[in-house]
Every structure is written in C-alpha cells, then in structure tokens.
Design a protein around this motif. Structure first.
Motif, short mmCIF file in Angstrom:
data_model
loop_
_atom_site.label_atom_id
_atom_site.label_comp_id
_atom_site.label_asym_id
_atom_site.label_seq_id
_atom_site.Cartn_x
_atom_site.Cartn_y
_atom_site.Cartn_z
N ALA A 157 -9.38 -0.92 7.21
CA ALA A 157 -8.81 -2.07 8.12
C ALA A 157 -7.28 -2.25 7.39
O ALA A 157 -6.32 -2.36 8.01
CB ALA A 157 -9.48 -3.20 7.97
N LEU A 158 -7.24 -2.29 5.93
CA LEU A 158 -6.10 -2.68 5.16
C LEU A 158 -5.01 -1.59 5.71
O LEU A 158 -3.92 -2.16 6.02
CB LEU A 158 -6.38 -2.57 3.83
N LEU A 159 -5.44 -0.17 5.61
CA LEU A 159 -4.42 0.71 5.88
C LEU A 159 -3.97 0.77 7.30
O LEU A 159 -2.62 0.99 7.58
CB LEU A 159 -5.29 1.99 5.64
N ALA A 209 -3.69 -1.85 9.01
CA ALA A 209 -2.75 -3.16 9.34
C ALA A 209 -1.45 -3.25 9.00
O ALA A 209 -0.49 -3.79 9.22
CB ALA A 209 -3.55 -4.50 8.50
N VAL A 210 -1.09 -2.20 7.96
CA VAL A 210 0.27 -2.05 7.64
C VAL A 210 1.25 -1.34 8.72
O VAL A 210 1.00 -0.30 9.11
CB VAL A 210 0.52 -0.83 6.38
N ARG A 243 0.52 4.15 -2.73
CA ARG A 243 0.25 5.73 -2.48
C ARG A 243 1.43 6.51 -3.07
O ARG A 243 0.74 7.58 -3.43
CB ARG A 243 0.38 5.62 -0.92
N HIS A 244 2.48 5.96 -3.18
CA HIS A 244 3.71 6.96 -3.62
C HIS A 244 3.38 7.14 -5.00
O HIS A 244 3.62 8.35 -5.47
CB HIS A 244 4.98 6.36 -3.30
N LEU A 289 0.78 -1.22 0.04
CA LEU A 289 0.03 -0.05 0.19
C LEU A 289 0.77 1.36 -0.24
O LEU A 289 0.42 2.21 -0.64
CB LEU A 289 -0.71 -0.07 1.18
N ALA A 290 1.80 1.21 0.68
CA ALA A 290 2.93 2.38 0.68
C ALA A 290 3.25 2.65 -0.68
O ALA A 290 3.51 3.97 -1.01
CB ALA A 290 4.01 2.20 1.62
N VAL A 291 3.90 1.86 -1.34
CA VAL A 291 4.44 1.93 -2.76
C VAL A 291 3.29 2.51 -3.67
O VAL A 291 3.46 3.50 -4.42
CB VAL A 291 4.91 0.56 -3.33
N TYR A 297 -6.56 7.30 0.81
CA TYR A 297 -5.50 6.76 1.87
C TYR A 297 -5.74 7.63 3.21
O TYR A 297 -5.71 7.34 4.26
CB TYR A 297 -4.15 7.19 1.35
N TYR A 301 -12.96 -1.99 4.44
CA TYR A 301 -11.95 -2.84 4.27
C TYR A 301 -10.62 -1.94 3.87
O TYR A 301 -9.45 -2.32 4.22
CB TYR A 301 -12.31 -3.75 3.02
N LEU A 322 3.91 0.64 10.18
CA LEU A 322 4.88 1.96 10.25
C LEU A 322 6.09 1.65 10.56
O LEU A 322 6.35 1.22 11.59
CB LEU A 322 3.79 3.36 10.58
N GLN A 326 -5.30 10.87 -2.64
CA GLN A 326 -5.28 11.31 -1.15
C GLN A 326 -6.52 11.01 -0.50
O GLN A 326 -6.49 10.82 0.81
CB GLN A 326 -5.09 12.70 -1.32
#
Lengths: 328, 338
Positions: free
Chosen positions: B267-269, B271-272, B233-234, B229-231, B257, B264, B274, B254
């Motif tokens: 929850a997904l965000l 769970a990552v 987002r970037h 998810l971070a990649v 995120y 869902y 940091l 934006q």
C-alpha cells in the motif's frame, strides 16, 4: 459575450522592500486556470510559487503587487480590501500546508466553518452549524456531527487537513489555491487527501491551483504545469508534455535529479550543481544560468543580459531558455 | 520484558558472524503521562526490532511518522538508551556500556541529522566543527588541521569555507559539513536520520550522490532512515519497513520494492505518486483508510489490521511474527502476498 477564464494572471510582479533593499520575489508571471482544471505550480524554495498565490488572494502583507489577476473578469490586483474579503472564501479559497495555522485553536471546527459560512450567507447559527456538519461529511470525516464539536488539536493530521478543505469549500468557491496541502502528511494520508480534492473538483467543477515542490503530486493531479525558478516562469506546458518532453534545462535537471520508484535499477541521479539563487542578489539574466549545463557548454550573451521571457516552442508549450528552438 | 511476539531471533543470538552491527529484540518504552494516582502505561515506540548491518552496505529504514524509525536510529548510536534488547557493534555488546567507556568506540559509529543547521554549533567555524571529533580522539593539532582540510574537500567544500560559520551556508552545504564531521574519525557505520528531507530536490541528489561516492571510497556502512520511499530505494542495498514500532518487512531492496510481501509495504509503495502523468492515470492504487494509529494506544493483534485490506479474524487477535519468506526476506504477516 465570451465567458471569462476563471483565473487569468498577467505579468504579475511582487516586490518586497527589506532592509537590504528591494526583493523581487515574482517577476512577470502569466497563467490561466479554467473551471474544472488544475494548474500545478512547481518550484523549489525561493522560486516565488507561494508568494504568487498569496498575491492572487490579496494576502501579501507589505508587498507591492503589479500586473493583473482577474477572477472571472474581476480585477484582484489593487482591489479594495472589502471587495477582496467578499471574494475570499466565497469565490476563492486557500488550503495551506499546516492546518494548525489556518484553524483557530480556541474554537471548535464546526464553529469556525459555520462562522465563515454566515460571514458570506448570513442566516441562523443553527443553520450554519448544520451546513458545517454537511461539509465535514463531504470531505470524508467520519461522525461529522460529533467531530464538528471538537477542537483542531483533537484531530489527527490527515483529519485536520480534511477539516481545512471543508472550511475552504464551505462557501462553494469556484477557485481553490492549495499551497503544499499534503507536504506535512504521511504518504498513505497524502493519497487520501489528493483523492478527495480530485473528487470534489469533479463534483463541483472547481478550478484548482496546486502549489508544490513534489513532481509526483503534480503528475497525479495537474492538467497544466508552470515551473518556476528564481521568481520567474521557466517552463509552462500541459502535464503530459512537460513530463515526456521537458524543454527547459532546469525542468530537465529537476527530473533527472529525482529518485523514482519507477526508475530502471542502477539509474544514476544526475544532480544540478550549485543552489537555487538568492532573491536578494539574483544572478543577471536567466536566473538558472550559473547552474545551467547549456550555458556552461555554449555561453551565450542572451543568458546573462535581460531575464529571458517565455517563448512558445511547440503548441501550448512555452520555455524561457534562449537555447530552445521551436520544434513544432 | 513480556511480549506476545517472541522475536525471530532472541536476545542471546549473537547475530551473523560477519555483521558490523547486530540489533536484537530492541525496544523502547517511553514513560506514560502522569495520571492522578500513578503513571499511565508507557508508550512502546519500538518493539522487538532485530536486524544486522553488514560492513559497507546501506540498510534503509522506512516508515511513516511515529513508526519508531528515528527512535531506533538514536538507540543504535546510544543517543537513547533502549529499554529492551541489545545492540552489538563488531560482536561487542554496547547496549549498557557506560558512556565514558563508549568513547573509544564512538569514533567508529557516527550520526547525521535531518536539520543540518540545528546540528551544527552556530558559534563555531567549519574548522572547529569538523575538528571536534578528532580532538575528542586526542589527535595532534597538526594532524587535525591536515585531516580537516582533506575532509572538507572530500565532501565538496573549498578550503576557504573553513573559517566560515554555519549561517553563511545553504542547506545543502551545511549538510556537507555535517557529513564531514560524521566522517572525521573514519567510522565504519553512519546512521543518517532523514539526511535529505529538508533539502530542495535539486540539492537532495547532490547529497545522495555524495553519500554513495563516500561509501564507495571509504567502505562506510549506512543505516539510512527516511520517509521518502524513492530515495531509500535509490541508496539502499537492503530495506526494513516499520509500522508502529515494529519491522513488518525486511529484505533485499529489489525484492521489497518489486515484490512487496506485506500488505502495508504494498500500500505504501502504491501511494507514492509517480512523476509520470500517464502512469498515474492507469495505476492501481491501494488507498488505506484512516491514519496510522497512535503508539500510545496500539490496536490488538497485528497493529496494521484496522487499515489492512486483507485483515481476517486471526489478525485481530494474534500478532504475526517476523518470519523468513523466501531467501533474503522476512515478513510479519499472517497472509503475505505470494
């Protein structure tokens, strides 16, 4: 008598002989794991992080291991196979990335856990099976009595990982080495498994070595962190210190190159040029110097001479960069 | 095809007039395993997926394993033939175009794969690999040589790499070769399926940076498929979140995120993990129960309901439609976050 640390590793070196000559996968690593604490070992491919754990467990086939690794005072390096077999499972256990390699496909999950238990504690098969059902329940597997009768392939990825953790914990070890235990899992399942490991640690005072490439996982679970690069330690610090004030240029580069969910919008990723070094032909001196911005800006003979050792740069914080000045 | 979920936009909708790629009600049902008398029901890997990709933008496609994101990606470039719905490229329906008539269009949409080594012919040199799409277009030998030289430099490799074979490169360099090949014909769209997930962290940033630079220079649009998810987002301008074959939320990066509307996504965000120990200690985390379900046996109603902290009776019986939720966002939830 002062109690021994749970795991004390000193100057651990692992060397493989290959057709193309000797490969030093790990060169003189030191670390200590106390009961109830988690040491995170982070590194990229070829950093030596997995080889380190295999050497501690005595699972390094065909490699030459020197130095010392003491489990509660008992030397593991060079210990006879029988002693290691007794310690493995009973006092220290391992959790792998891929549960299918650790669980045998022909036997039910319950039988495998029961077998491991009887190996160390003896007793009847029936009692061991009851124990297996208990530990499966402990790791959050629903209907453990029914699932104990199933084979590994009947489990989902997350459940298999739990089953492997149950197997590792069945003989109540003091130390668990987890090598990328959540890398193959989806992020929502990873969260469950990390939660489980942390709960079990609290309940039982386990010492954990968490080996991963994922700095997020390290931040989540580790108390102390060892950053490895090219077979050596680059930096060692308490987790908070490492993430707030990284000292080694590799650690800094790693953190700067990480896309993050909590980054300001429009933050640029600063990548590290080049690739991790080959173990067959490692660069002279500091393994990171060919990619290092400090070396590029201020070439220093110490970067290319001997491999720089860790030096204390602040309280509890050690870095292997010759450019690092002591600040505290 | 019978679906209990009428898609927001039906197959007759031509899509936004300025869209580069329009996908409408796309579906893929793989044949089920053979039973004793007849085949068991098919596995619906992708179901009713609709979105547009505008020229020069990056649409991120995220989701966990088995959510259908890779299957969707393969259908976009016709590596898989969809069993339902439609894909249009610049207004032209390419869903059922025979492969030989697709060839002239192929130069305009390309694909990058996860495993750079598996997608490069080990017996070909870099020169041959990167030249292949140009040869297929019937370019002259001289033009091809010059083009290939430019391309390898564009992706950060040196001319002396041209005569080497894939095994002589690191993973990051091999992915650069894959990118050079994908860009050889100057496509307008590149579908990238997990292009950095097999790479070390320090190398990932190089490839992401390269893809961003190439987009700025060449104006190429990306469909960027990843589980990280971070990649996503970037690199993404817009993001679609998939769960069990469907899009559950799609919108501006934006918005998705910072204010996820679907439980869902939220929850997904959460769970990552940091890379920030202090934040990790205090952070509110929604731990979902269970595993993602199998597409062979999807739950009734909203397929997320067995794991959803907000599920109610309605969710068990009725699948929510993907409906607008504020400007620039659509969400498929009966009870979206405010």
């Amino acid at each position: 008598m002062t109690p021994h640390p749970l795991l004390e590793v000193r100057d651990l070196t692992v060397e493989f002989s290959t057709e193309e000559g000797p490969v030093r996968a790990v060169r003189g690593i030191d670390f200590t794991v106390e009961r109830g604490r988690t040491l995170g070992i982070v590194g990229e491919s070829g950093s030596g992080k997995s080889v380190t754990s295999l050497a501690v467990m005595g699972l390094h086939r065909g490699a030459t291991v020197t130095g010392s690794a003491r489990l509660d005072g008992t030397e593991l390096v060079g210990a006879p196979d029988e002693r290691l077999r007794t310690l493995r499972g009973r006092r220290m256990a391992m959790v792998f990335q891929d549960a299918l390699t650790a669980l045998h496909p022909y036997f039910t999950v319950g039988d495998q856990i029961a077998e491991a238990y009887r190996e160390h504690f003896g007793g009847t098969r029936r009692a061991a099976l009851a124990r297996a059902v208990d530990v499966l329940g402990d790791v959050g597997i629903p209907e453990p009595a029914r699932r104990a009768d199933e084979y590994p392939h009947q489990f989902s990825g997350g459940m298999r990982q739990r089953a492997m953790i149950a197997l590792a914990l069945s003989c109540e070890p003091d130390l668990v080495i987890a090598d990328e235990p959540t890398t193959a899992l989806d992020v929502t399942v990873q969260a469950q498994v990390l939660e489980l490991l942390m709960r079990l640690q609290q309940e039982r005072g386990l010492g954990i070595v968490m080996i991963t490439h994922d700095l997020g996982v390290i931040a989540r679970v580790a108390d102390d962190v060892l950053v490895m690069y090219g077979g050596s330690a680059a930096e060692q610090a308490p987790a908070d210190t490492l993430f707030t004030t990284p000292r080694h240029p590799y650690t800094r580069g790693l953190l700067d190159s990480l896309p993050r969910l909590d980054a300001e919008r429009g933050t640029e990723l600063r990548s590290i040029p080049g690739s991790p070094p080959s173990l067959l032909a490692p660069p002279a001196g500091c393994a990171f110097h060919p990619r290092c911005p400090r070396h590029a800006a201020r070439p220093d003979a110490r970067c290319t001479g001997d491999r720089p050792p860790l030096r204390t740069v602040a309280d509890g914080h050690r870095s292997a960069c010759v450019h690092d000045e002591v600040t505290a | 095809m019978t679906t209990e979920t009428a898609p927001l936009t039906d197959a007759a909708d031509p899509g936004a007039p300025d869209a580069l790629l329009s996908v409408r009600d796309l579906g893929m049902t793989f044949p089920g395993p053979r039973g004793t008398l007849r085949r068991r029901p098919g596995i619906r890997a992708v179901d009713g997926v609709s979105f547009d990709v505008r020229p020069g933008e990056t649409l991120g496609l995220v989701g966990e394993s088995g959510c259908g994101k890779s299957t969707t990606g393969r259908m976009l470039v016709r590596l898989l033939d969809p069993t339902a719905g439609r894909v249009s490229f610049r207004g032209q329906d390419i869903t059922r175009t025979p492969q030989h008539r697709l060839r002239p269009l192929r130069s305009r949409f390309q694909m990058i794969f996860q495993d750079p080594f598996a997608s490069l012919n080990p017996r070909q040199t870099v020169q041959q690999i990167v030249a292949a799409p140009l040869r297929a277009q019937g370019e002259s030998r001289q033009r091809i040589r010059a083009e290939v030289r430019d391309l390898v430099q564009l992706v950060g490799l040196a001319p002396e790499h041209l005569e080497r074979y894939p095994h002589q490169f690191s993973g990051g360099q091999a992915q650069r070769i894959g990118i050079a090949r994908a860009l050889a014909t100057r496509p307008e769209l590149v579908v990238a399926d997990e292009p950095v997930s097999a790479l070390d962290v320090s190398i990932q940033a190089q490839i992401v940076g390269l893809m961003e630079r190439l987009q700025a220079e060449l104006g190429v649009a990306y469909v960027f498929i990843a589980h990280d998810l971070a990649v996503v987002r970037h690199i993404s301008h817009r993001v679609a979140v998939m769960y069990l074959g469907r899009i559950v939320e799609i919108g501006d990066q934006q918005q998705v995120y910072e204010h996820p509307a679907h439980p869902y996504t939220k929850a997904l965000l959460s769970a990552v993990p940091l890379p920030d120990p202090a934040a990790e200690r205090t952070r509110e985390r929604i731990v979902l129960l269970g595993d993602p379900p199998s597409p062979a046996n999807p739950p009734s109603g909203c397929t997320f309901h067995p794991r959803c902290p907000k599920a109610q009776e309605l969710c068990r019986t009725e699948a929510p439609l993907l409906t607008p939720d504020g400007p620039g966002r659509q969400v498929a939830c009966h009870f979206p976050e405010a």
